[in-house]
Motif scaffolding. Structure first.
Motif, PDB file in Angstrom:
ATOM      1  N   LEU A   7      44.481  42.234  39.083  1.00  6.28           N
ATOM      2  CA  LEU A   7      44.575  40.832  39.496  1.00  6.28           C
ATOM      3  C   LEU A   7      46.010  40.307  39.419  1.00  6.28           C
ATOM      4  CD1 LEU A   7      41.333  39.315  37.937  1.00  6.28           C
ATOM      5  CD2 LEU A   7      41.758  39.865  40.343  1.00  6.28           C
TER       6      LEU A   7
ATOM      7  N   ASP B 163      35.336  44.116  45.219  1.00  8.60           N
ATOM      8  CA  ASP B 163      36.673  44.592  45.564  1.00  8.60           C
ATOM      9  C   ASP B 163      37.282  45.383  44.405  1.00  8.60           C
ATOM     10  OD1 ASP B 163      36.522  43.198  48.007  1.00  8.60           O
ATOM     11  OD2 ASP B 163      37.491  41.415  47.144  1.00  8.60           O
TER      12      ASP B 163
ATOM     13  N   ARG C  13      40.613  35.142  39.951  1.00  4.92           N
ATOM     14  CA  ARG C  13      42.056  35.316  39.839  1.00  4.92           C
ATOM     15  C   ARG C  13      42.429  35.115  38.373  1.00  4.92           C
ATOM     16  NH1 ARG C  13      42.641  29.888  42.962  1.00  4.92           N
ATOM     17  NH2 ARG C  13      42.145  28.444  41.303  1.00  4.92           N
TER      18      ARG C  13
ATOM     19  N   GLU D 183      38.439  49.329  44.226  1.00  2.58           N
ATOM     20  CA  GLU D 183      39.823  49.647  43.900  1.00  2.58           C
ATOM     21  C   GLU D 183      39.937  50.494  42.626  1.00  2.58           C
ATOM     22  OE1 GLU D 183      44.032  47.284  43.643  1.00  2.58           O
ATOM     23  OE2 GLU D 183      42.437  46.596  44.973  1.00  2.58           O
TER      24      GLU D 183
ATOM     25  N   ARG E 290      46.497  38.225  42.610  1.00  2.00           N
ATOM     26  CA  ARG E 290      45.531  38.470  43.676  1.00  2.00           C
ATOM     27  C   ARG E 290      44.217  37.783  43.338  1.00  2.00           C
ATOM     28  NH1 ARG E 290      45.483  44.863  43.968  1.00  2.00           N
ATOM     29  NH2 ARG E 290      44.379  44.553  45.920  1.00  2.00           N
ATOM     30  N   THR E 291      43.424  37.517  44.358  1.00  2.00           N
ATOM     31  CA  THR E 291      42.083  36.961  44.209  1.00  2.00           C
ATOM     32  C   THR E 291      41.117  37.980  44.776  1.00  2.00           C
ATOM     33  OG1 THR E 291      42.923  34.704  44.417  1.00  2.00           O
ATOM     34  CG2 THR E 291      40.571  35.034  44.810  1.00  2.00           C
ATOM     35  N   LEU E 292      40.264  38.532  43.907  1.00  2.00           N
ATOM     36  CA  LEU E 292      39.353  39.599  44.309  1.00  2.00           C
ATOM     37  C   LEU E 292      37.962  39.358  43.752  1.00  2.00           C
ATOM     38  CD1 LEU E 292      41.684  42.643  43.506  1.00  2.00           C
ATOM     39  CD2 LEU E 292      41.193  41.707  45.767  1.00  2.00           C
TER      40      LEU E 292
ATOM     41  N   ASP F 120      51.172  42.169  42.786  1.00  2.00           N
ATOM     42  CA  ASP F 120      51.696  41.438  43.947  1.00  2.00           C
ATOM     43  C   ASP F 120      51.788  39.936  43.700  1.00  2.00           C
ATOM     44  OD1 ASP F 120      51.762  43.889  45.343  1.00  2.00           O
ATOM     45  OD2 ASP F 120      49.678  43.622  45.996  1.00  2.00           O
TER      46      ASP F 120
END
Length: 104
Positions: A22, A34, A76, A38, A28-30, A25
């Protein structure tokens, strides 16, 4: 006792991995789905640990959407820029700090 909750939240390797993913980058919002893809971990395991991280205040619900009759949740990292940090949350059972102690 927020420090105990935070310590428990960070002791499981999968929870650490979820936090790392999370944070990638710039944040991130997953969804748990997801994250499951991953991290290559069963969805049920990821979902459990995401729920515990959210309960501890380290991640937060960012969005929801309907998917085939179910609700998919997206998470997030929690935003603590407003000054509220998980380790500062209290149960009301902690001893008062010196600034809170009133002398007469």
């Amino acid at each position: 006792m927020a420090w105990q909750r935070l310590a428990r939240a960070n002791t499981h390797p999968l929870r650490v991995s979820v936090l790392e993913v999370l944070a990638m980058d710039g944040g991130r919002t997953l969804s748990p789905s997801d994250l499951s893809h991953e991290l290559r971990v069963p969805l049920s395991n990821v979902n459990y640990h995401v729920t515990e991280l959210a309960r501890s205040g380290l991640i937060e619900l960012a969005d929801q959407r309907q998917v085939r009759g179910a609700t998919e949740h997206f998470y997030r990292l929690a935003d603590h820029s407003n000054g509220s940090r998980p380790e500062e949350r209290t149960t009301g059972l902690e001893p008062a700090s010196q600034s809170q102690v009133r002398t007469t």
